[in-house]
Design an enzyme around this catalytic site. Structure first.
Site, short mmCIF file in Angstrom:
data_model
loop_
_atom_site.label_atom_id
_atom_site.label_comp_id
_atom_site.label_asym_id
_atom_site.label_seq_id
_atom_site.Cartn_x
_atom_site.Cartn_y
_atom_site.Cartn_z
N SER A 140 0.86 -1.17 0.00
CA SER A 140 0.00 0.00 0.00
C SER A 140 0.90 1.23 0.00
CB SER A 140 -0.90 0.03 1.24
OG SER A 140 -1.56 1.28 1.37
N TYR A 184 -2.48 -1.13 9.93
CA TYR A 184 -2.53 -1.26 8.47
C TYR A 184 -1.22 -0.78 7.87
CZ TYR A 184 -4.16 -0.93 3.67
OH TYR A 184 -4.28 -1.10 2.33
#
Length: 286
Positions: free
Chosen positions: A150, A172
């Site tokens: 990401s 995350y």
């Protein structure tokens, strides 16, 4: 001939979103698919996961391309479940050539907060490691591993103005950063054996993960119940190009290239598909 004709791809998180898109795109180019997904909700995560019906729909879309598909409900947090699913798929197709470690969750505003941290780390980081580890004994020369990172993994977090405020959200970023380092090191060990490993880093991607209230709240913390129309204008801040997000197929095309022989000498890559998001925030550096 397709770009991955005759190959077999193991795709985690294949029930919907990017995972489904990757499975279908690889099938369109000639690969048979071993597709796995949890297919049940995770209590700490504030948006629903894929369902068994979603995974069935993925299978139907793959079958429409004329390629074979094997599906299994499996939890990437549990290596034994993944190993069983993968070995059953290999028994059907005979070999394994491509691993797409896609399964992941976003724990923004997850409750209870520290359990959200644990669930995100176990899914995104440990789950990626599990998917790769169970596949390694089956990959031969020419094998390709692609993991989903990401652009969050590339964010400078040298300063944290509010530590402990959102452990699930922080997990995350950390999980994606650590899995990226892990894949870098795996690539180093695989290179002499003729196999490759790379990471694709999407920016905002138009999936159920992005289109969820927890994500809207992360972009619009000033609102108690923000909607898409509230968050979408703020989504643009992530990218240099004037788009709020990219589509799953934009990531799938990068996955396809990395899986194909066109990228036979590409390994250890941290490939951004971010509409210039990295350029917006960072100067050039080696």
């Amino acid at each position: 001939m397709g770009r991955v004709q005759g190959k077999v791809a193991f795709v985690t998180g294949a029930g919907r979103g990017q995972g489904r898109s990757h499975a279908v795109r690889l099938a369109e180019e000639g690969a048979d698919i071993i597709a796995v997904d949890l297919c049940q909700d995770i209590s700490t995560i504030g948006y629903p996961m894929a369902t068994p019906e979603d995974l069935e729909e993925t299978a139907k879309l793959v079958e429409k391309t004329g390629r074979g598909v094997f599906t299994a409900q499996a939890d990437v947090r549990e290596a034994a479940q993944l190993r069983t699913a993968l070995e059953e798929g290999i028994s059907q197709f005979g070999h394994l050539d491509i691993v797409v470690a896609q399964a992941g969750i976003a724990g923004m505003k997850g409750e209870p907060p520290l359990q959200a941290w644990v669930d995100v780390i176990n899914t995104n980081l440990v789950g990626t490691i599990n998917a790769i580890n169970v596949a390694l004994p089956h990959l031969k020369e020419g094998g390709a591993i692609i993991a989903t990172g990401s652009t969050a993994a590339l964010i400078d977090v040298g300063q944290n103005a509010n530590p402990g405020a959102d452990p699930g959200g922080a997990a995350y970023m950390h999980s994606k950063r650590l899995l990226s380092q892990y894949v870098h090191n795996v690539a180093t060990e695989l290179a002499p054996r003729g196999s490759r490993a790379n990471v694709v880093h999407p920016t905002n991607c138009n999936t159920d993960m992005l289109q969820s209230e927890p994500m809207y709240k992360s972009f619009r913390p000033d609102l108690e119940h923000p909607k898409l129309e509230d968050a979408e204008p703020v989504f643009y801040v992530q990218q240099a190009m004037k788009v709020p997000w990219v589509e799953p197929v934009d990531i799938s095309n990068a996955v396809l290239w990395l899986a194909s022989d066109e990228a036979r000498y590409v390994t250890g890559m941290q490939l951004r598909v971010d509409a210039g998001g990295y350029l917006k925030w960072y100067d050039y550096h080696v």
